[in-house]
Design a protein around this motif. Structure first.
Motif, PDB file in Angstrom:
ATOM      1  N   LEU B  21       0.858  -1.172  -0.048  1.00 35.48           N
ATOM      2  CA  LEU B  21      -0.133  -0.212   0.089  1.00 35.48           C
ATOM      3  C   LEU B  21       0.727   1.262  -0.020  1.00 35.48           C
ATOM      4  O   LEU B  21       0.248   2.059  -0.784  1.00 35.48           O
ATOM      5  CB  LEU B  21      -0.928  -0.198   1.251  1.00 35.48           C
ATOM      6  CG  LEU B  21      -2.098  -1.118   1.000  1.00 35.48           C
ATOM      7  CD1 LEU B  21      -2.722  -1.109   2.339  1.00 35.48           C
ATOM      8  CD2 LEU B  21      -2.925  -0.921  -0.011  1.00 35.48           C
ATOM      9  N   TRP B  22       1.930   1.253   0.833  1.00 37.36           N
ATOM     10  CA  TRP B  22       3.082   2.236   0.701  1.00 37.36           C
ATOM     11  C   TRP B  22       3.503   2.642  -0.682  1.00 37.36           C
ATOM     12  O   TRP B  22       3.606   3.841  -0.746  1.00 37.36           O
ATOM     13  CB  TRP B  22       3.991   1.906   1.951  1.00 37.36           C
ATOM     14  CG  TRP B  22       4.812   3.075   2.137  1.00 37.36           C
ATOM     15  CD1 TRP B  22       6.112   3.328   1.745  1.00 37.36           C
ATOM     16  CD2 TRP B  22       4.492   4.045   3.047  1.00 37.36           C
ATOM     17  NE1 TRP B  22       6.589   4.682   2.203  1.00 37.36           N
ATOM     18  CE2 TRP B  22       5.846   4.973   3.065  1.00 37.36           C
ATOM     19  CE3 TRP B  22       3.497   4.398   3.980  1.00 37.36           C
ATOM     20  CZ2 TRP B  22       5.829   6.190   3.916  1.00 37.36           C
ATOM     21  CZ3 TRP B  22       3.583   5.435   4.896  1.00 37.36           C
ATOM     22  CH2 TRP B  22       4.610   6.535   4.738  1.00 37.36           C
ATOM     23  N   ASN B  23       3.761   1.553  -1.348  1.00 34.04           N
ATOM     24  CA  ASN B  23       4.241   2.010  -2.575  1.00 34.04           C
ATOM     25  C   ASN B  23       3.369   1.725  -3.800  1.00 34.04           C
ATOM     26  O   ASN B  23       3.742   1.460  -4.966  1.00 34.04           O
ATOM     27  CB  ASN B  23       5.700   1.038  -2.754  1.00 34.04           C
ATOM     28  CG  ASN B  23       6.738   1.122  -1.859  1.00 34.04           C
ATOM     29  OD1 ASN B  23       7.352   2.076  -2.142  1.00 34.04           O
ATOM     30  ND2 ASN B  23       6.949   0.370  -0.809  1.00 34.04           N
ATOM     31  N   ARG B  24       2.233   1.825  -3.301  1.00 32.83           N
ATOM     32  CA  ARG B  24       1.115   1.582  -4.531  1.00 32.83           C
ATOM     33  C   ARG B  24       1.250   2.232  -5.849  1.00 32.83           C
ATOM     34  O   ARG B  24       1.091   1.865  -6.926  1.00 32.83           O
ATOM     35  CB  ARG B  24      -0.487   1.554  -3.977  1.00 32.83           C
ATOM     36  CG  ARG B  24      -0.661   3.061  -3.544  1.00 32.83           C
ATOM     37  CD  ARG B  24      -1.986   2.813  -2.889  1.00 32.83           C
ATOM     38  NE  ARG B  24      -2.563   4.141  -2.491  1.00 32.83           N
ATOM     39  CZ  ARG B  24      -2.172   4.824  -1.390  1.00 32.83           C
ATOM     40  NH1 ARG B  24      -1.261   4.207  -0.635  1.00 32.83           N
ATOM     41  NH2 ARG B  24      -2.742   6.022  -1.110  1.00 32.83           N
ATOM     42  N   ARG B  25       1.821   3.511  -5.585  1.00 36.75           N
ATOM     43  CA  ARG B  25       1.789   4.394  -6.672  1.00 36.75           C
ATOM     44  C   ARG B  25       2.773   4.089  -7.636  1.00 36.75           C
ATOM     45  O   ARG B  25       2.635   4.153  -8.990  1.00 36.75           O
ATOM     46  CB  ARG B  25       2.102   5.993  -6.337  1.00 36.75           C
ATOM     47  CG  ARG B  25       1.110   6.678  -5.725  1.00 36.75           C
ATOM     48  CD  ARG B  25       1.254   8.179  -5.824  1.00 36.75           C
ATOM     49  NE  ARG B  25       0.099   8.918  -5.010  1.00 36.75           N
ATOM     50  CZ  ARG B  25       0.116  10.106  -4.599  1.00 36.75           C
ATOM     51  NH1 ARG B  25       1.179  10.700  -4.832  1.00 36.75           N
ATOM     52  NH2 ARG B  25      -0.997  10.743  -4.319  1.00 36.75           N
ATOM     53  N   ARG B  28       1.812   0.649  -9.345  1.00 34.12           N
ATOM     54  CA  ARG B  28       0.918   0.738 -10.233  1.00 34.12           C
ATOM     55  C   ARG B  28       1.431   0.512 -11.724  1.00 34.12           C
ATOM     56  O   ARG B  28       0.818   0.265 -12.783  1.00 34.12           O
ATOM     57  CB  ARG B  28      -0.001   2.137 -10.389  1.00 34.12           C
ATOM     58  CG  ARG B  28      -1.250   1.920  -9.475  1.00 34.12           C
ATOM     59  CD  ARG B  28      -1.747   3.314  -9.296  1.00 34.12           C
ATOM     60  NE  ARG B  28      -2.694   3.437  -8.389  1.00 34.12           N
ATOM     61  CZ  ARG B  28      -2.969   4.515  -7.586  1.00 34.12           C
ATOM     62  NH1 ARG B  28      -2.499   5.575  -7.938  1.00 34.12           N
ATOM     63  NH2 ARG B  28      -3.770   4.219  -6.699  1.00 34.12           N
ATOM     64  N   GLU B  29       2.853   0.674 -11.945  1.00 34.50           N
ATOM     65  CA  GLU B  29       3.487   0.609 -13.318  1.00 34.50           C
ATOM     66  C   GLU B  29       3.679  -1.096 -13.360  1.00 34.50           C
ATOM     67  O   GLU B  29       4.081  -1.453 -14.497  1.00 34.50           O
ATOM     68  CB  GLU B  29       4.933   1.041 -13.078  1.00 34.50           C
ATOM     69  CG  GLU B  29       4.838   2.781 -13.147  1.00 34.50           C
ATOM     70  CD  GLU B  29       6.121   3.112 -12.962  1.00 34.50           C
ATOM     71  OE1 GLU B  29       7.152   2.648 -13.837  1.00 34.50           O
ATOM     72  OE2 GLU B  29       6.371   4.412 -12.352  1.00 34.50           O
ATOM     73  N   LEU B  30       3.275  -1.804 -12.409  1.00 31.73           N
ATOM     74  CA  LEU B  30       3.458  -3.098 -12.651  1.00 31.73           C
ATOM     75  C   LEU B  30       2.080  -3.660 -13.302  1.00 31.73           C
ATOM     76  O   LEU B  30       0.954  -3.173 -12.780  1.00 31.73           O
ATOM     77  CB  LEU B  30       3.243  -3.964 -11.307  1.00 31.73           C
ATOM     78  CG  LEU B  30       3.757  -5.520 -11.119  1.00 31.73           C
ATOM     79  CD1 LEU B  30       5.233  -5.498 -11.526  1.00 31.73           C
ATOM     80  CD2 LEU B  30       3.419  -5.640  -9.650  1.00 31.73           C
ATOM     81  N   PRO B  31       2.240  -4.529 -14.476  1.00 27.55           N
ATOM     82  CA  PRO B  31       0.947  -4.637 -15.266  1.00 27.55           C
ATOM     83  C   PRO B  31      -0.143  -5.167 -14.431  1.00 27.55           C
ATOM     84  O   PRO B  31       0.013  -6.245 -13.508  1.00 27.55           O
ATOM     85  CB  PRO B  31       1.376  -5.643 -16.139  1.00 27.55           C
ATOM     86  CG  PRO B  31       3.031  -5.669 -16.348  1.00 27.55           C
ATOM     87  CD  PRO B  31       3.408  -5.120 -14.865  1.00 27.55           C
ATOM     88  N   ALA B  32      -1.410  -4.697 -14.374  1.00 24.39           N
ATOM     89  CA  ALA B  32      -2.629  -5.403 -13.681  1.00 24.39           C
ATOM     90  C   ALA B  32      -2.373  -5.467 -12.115  1.00 24.39           C
ATOM     91  O   ALA B  32      -2.668  -6.352 -11.701  1.00 24.39           O
ATOM     92  CB  ALA B  32      -3.181  -6.533 -14.360  1.00 24.39           C
ATOM     93  N   PHE B  33      -1.703  -4.306 -11.612  1.00 27.91           N
ATOM     94  CA  PHE B  33      -1.448  -4.263 -10.560  1.00 27.91           C
ATOM     95  C   PHE B  33      -2.517  -4.722  -9.465  1.00 27.91           C
ATOM     96  O   PHE B  33      -2.659  -5.215  -8.366  1.00 27.91           O
ATOM     97  CB  PHE B  33      -0.615  -3.190  -9.940  1.00 27.91           C
ATOM     98  CG  PHE B  33      -0.294  -2.952  -8.540  1.00 27.91           C
ATOM     99  CD1 PHE B  33       0.338  -3.755  -7.831  1.00 27.91           C
ATOM    100  CD2 PHE B  33      -1.124  -2.086  -7.751  1.00 27.91           C
ATOM    101  CE1 PHE B  33       0.886  -3.939  -6.309  1.00 27.91           C
ATOM    102  CE2 PHE B  33      -0.693  -1.781  -6.237  1.00 27.91           C
ATOM    103  CZ  PHE B  33       0.109  -2.619  -5.710  1.00 27.91           C
ATOM    104  N   GLY B  34      -3.568  -4.212  -9.815  1.00 27.18           N
ATOM    105  CA  GLY B  34      -4.890  -4.239  -8.943  1.00 27.18           C
ATOM    106  C   GLY B  34      -5.326  -5.536  -8.746  1.00 27.18           C
ATOM    107  O   GLY B  34      -5.672  -5.988  -7.607  1.00 27.18           O
ATOM    108  N   ILE B  35      -5.093  -6.576  -9.696  1.00 28.23           N
ATOM    109  CA  ILE B  35      -5.653  -7.897  -9.369  1.00 28.23           C
ATOM    110  C   ILE B  35      -4.566  -8.674  -8.644  1.00 28.23           C
ATOM    111  O   ILE B  35      -4.795  -9.527  -7.903  1.00 28.23           O
ATOM    112  CB  ILE B  35      -5.359  -8.448 -10.905  1.00 28.23           C
ATOM    113  CG1 ILE B  35      -6.709  -7.982 -11.868  1.00 28.23           C
ATOM    114  CG2 ILE B  35      -5.498 -10.002 -10.967  1.00 28.23           C
ATOM    115  CD1 ILE B  35      -6.664  -8.533 -13.308  1.00 28.23           C
ATOM    116  N   LEU B  36      -3.242  -8.299  -8.873  1.00 27.67           N
ATOM    117  CA  LEU B  36      -2.118  -8.922  -7.868  1.00 27.67           C
ATOM    118  C   LEU B  36      -2.600  -8.637  -6.632  1.00 27.67           C
ATOM    119  O   LEU B  36      -2.090  -9.262  -5.771  1.00 27.67           O
ATOM    120  CB  LEU B  36      -0.883  -8.479  -8.374  1.00 27.67           C
ATOM    121  CG  LEU B  36       0.425  -9.135  -7.872  1.00 27.67           C
ATOM    122  CD1 LEU B  36       0.545 -10.478  -8.179  1.00 27.67           C
ATOM    123  CD2 LEU B  36       1.627  -8.243  -8.095  1.00 27.67           C
TER     124      LEU B  36
END
Lengths: 466, 91
Positions: B21-25, B28-36
């Motif tokens: 959560l701390w590094n979520r910004r 987000r560059e990680l593909p489909a980060f929301g799913i991960l």
């Protein structure tokens, strides 16, 4: 089988598919470190799911002792995947940023040099190498003073500037002359920053060099134009003054000459007649000066018409050729046959040419009182400035004009000749005539070597009539 | 009975969640980060339920725990499909 067992089997198969996708698309995404960690994470999850499935299938879990460790390791692998990804992105961004900066440095419009305290170039950008006509590796390790031109504004000025720089003086926009690899001098603007160590000593200097050759040339041209303008304005005002004075002198002079003629006609004494002849001769000479002055100052009413410079030169030489021949002066004429015609008043251009040839003759006679193979006047003509002008040059190898007097040769009444040899308004009148034609008359000379008068006249742009 | 390794595992996972959560910004560059992230949250839910099942509603919470793991695995598979299953230029 209990529902939990089914769920565990779903989990197991799902993770197996995920692992297969990772293996099949191994090179498609992410960096290798992150992929390896991700594979480890999936392996632990698979192990966990497999262990759970064995339990629900009623098989005694032989893997139970390991499951505790797996449970502790699993979150750290999730962490490791994210951490590795962030590290990789950070490195990629750093690399990208470095490449951008490098590109900015290499292809900047200015040349950059890093020079050690010993004066040796440590680094330079591509622009620096291109600008000076070297390769980067040819510049690196070279003394920076090698790059300055061997002129007072080059090496000498740079040495003095660097001495002041090491004494703590800032260098901002200093104009120096550098030289390119082929020896061509170039004007540059130099700004230098010092890199100091903890003790405050300069260990390196960072220089920014901007090519200002074009600007310097434009400034010089502007200065020349301003000088030309001042000269024209000066001549114009002197012309007005001369015209006034000449006009006032004209009538009394006519009277003087008339009275001289009366004396000569009425006096019987031969000596007195000689004196009267003297009065008339000098009076005529003065009248000629006055006419020339008025000719210089007046607006001519004769119309301009297309003329061939070759014809003008021929007509002039028919008048003065005999005099030149008598003085054993050879005349070389080189006028190409296809030279464009110029629109001018032929008589006036002939007058200019006559003046220039007379001056050349005087200069040659002083340098070579007898015959000499260098006793030559060359008259050449060519098309200049992309066909916009016809340029005629009259060059002699006479005594030349001292450099300090070059700026005054068009001044009225300025002459280096004896009083009885010239009035000092020939070139002034010539300059005025050429100026009235929309052209220009320029003098170049090297004392004791040559004098060259360059006359530019605009080309006749009207269609040639049949 | 609550197992110590389960508690420690939960603490570790919570720490990792904080990191995510701390590094979520940036993540987000990680593909489909929301799913991960959802896959990881499901895993975390499973871990929490593992602890809770020792206290009450053992069977229900145990079932839910395994459902959490299964959802996590399914989301992880979806993420792997999105990231490695499609042809794309390496990031």
């Amino acid at each position: 089988m209990k529902p939990v067992g089914v769920i565990d089997l779903v989990t197991l198969f799902s993770l197996a598919i995920a692992a297969s996708l990772l293996i099949l698309g191994w090179r498609r995404a992410l960096d290798s470190d992150t992929r390896i960690l991700l594979a480890g994470m999936l392996f632990l999850s698979l192990f966990h799911a497999f262990s759970n499935s064995l339990e629900w299938l009623g098989i005694t879990a032989a893997l139970d002792p390991f499951e505790d460790y797996v449970q502790l390791l699993e979150p750290w692998l999730w962490f490791a995947v994210a951490y590795s990804f962030l590290q990789h992105r950070g490195r990629a961004k750093l690399r990208e940023s470095r490449e951008q900066l490098l590109d900015l440095y290499e292809s900047a419009p200015a040349a950059y040099f890093s020079v050690g305290a010993d004066g040796i170039i440590r680094r330079c950008n591509l622009r620096a190498a291109e600008f000076l006509g070297y390769r980067v590796e040819q510049l690196t390790g070279r003394p920076v003073t090698d790059l300055y031109a061997d002129t007072p504004d080059g090496k000498a000025a740079a040495a003095s500037l660097f001495k002041r720089f090491h004494a703590g003086e800032p260098i901002v926009d200093q104009e120096l002359q550098m030289q390119q690899a082929d020896g061509t001098p170039v004007w540059t603007s130099l700004t230098v920053n010092a890199v100091r160590n903890e003790d405050g000593d300069i260990v390196e200097s960072r220089s920014m060099v901007v090519d200002i050759t074009a600007r310097r040339q434009a400034e010089q041209e502007k200065q020349a134009m301003e000088m030309h303008l001042r000269q024209s304005q000066k001549l114009e005002s002197i012309g007005t003054l001369a015209s006034g004075v000449a006009h006032e002198l004209s009538n009394p002079l006519t009277s003087v000459i008339n009275y001289g003629q009366l004396i000569r006609d009425r006096v019987g004494d031969a000596k007195m007649r000689d004196y009267a002849d003297g009065i008339i001769e000098e009076g005529d000479r003065m009248a000629k000066i006055v006419r020339n002055l008025l000719s210089f100052a007046w607006q001519e009413t004769e119309r301009h018409s297309p003329a061939d410079l070759r014809d003008i030169v021929d007509e002039t030489l028919s008048l003065i050729g005999a005099v030149l021949e008598k003085d054993q002066i050879r005349v070389e004429v080189d006028i190409p046959s296809g030279l464009p015609r110029t629109r001018c008043r032929s008589q006036e251009i002939q007058q200019v040419l006559m003046n220039l040839l007379t001056n050349a003759r005087d200069a040659l006679n002083i340098r070579y009182p007898e015959y000499d193979e260098d006793k030559v006047v060359r008259i050449t003509a060519e098309s200049a400035e992309h066909g916009a002008w016809v340029r005629m040059t009259v060059e002699d190898r006479g005594i030349g004009i001292p450099t300090e007097l070059l700026g005054r040769v068009f001044d009225p009444f300025f002459t280096t000749k004896r009083r009885d040899r010239g009035t000092g308004i020939g070139l002034t009148i010539s300059h005025g005539i050429i100026r009235d034609h929309g052209g220009r008359l320029v003098v170049e000379s090297e004392p004791g070597v040559f004098t060259r008068l360059i006359m530019d006249l605009p080309v006749d742009a009207s269609p040639i009539s049949a | 009975m609550i197992a110590s390794n389960e508690v420690i595992g939960l603490i570790f996972s919570t720490t990792v969640l904080v990191f995510y959560l701390w590094n979520r910004r940036r993540l987000r560059e990680l593909p489909a980060f929301g799913i991960l992230l959802a896959a990881f949250l499901s895993l975390l839910v499973g871990l929490v339920l593992t602890l809770l099942e020792s206290l009450f509603w053992q069977e229900t919470l145990n079932l839910l725990e395994h459902v959490g793991y299964a959802v996590s695995a399914l989301l992880l598979t979806l993420w792997c499909w999105l990231v490695f299953g499609k042809r794309r230029s390496p990031s």
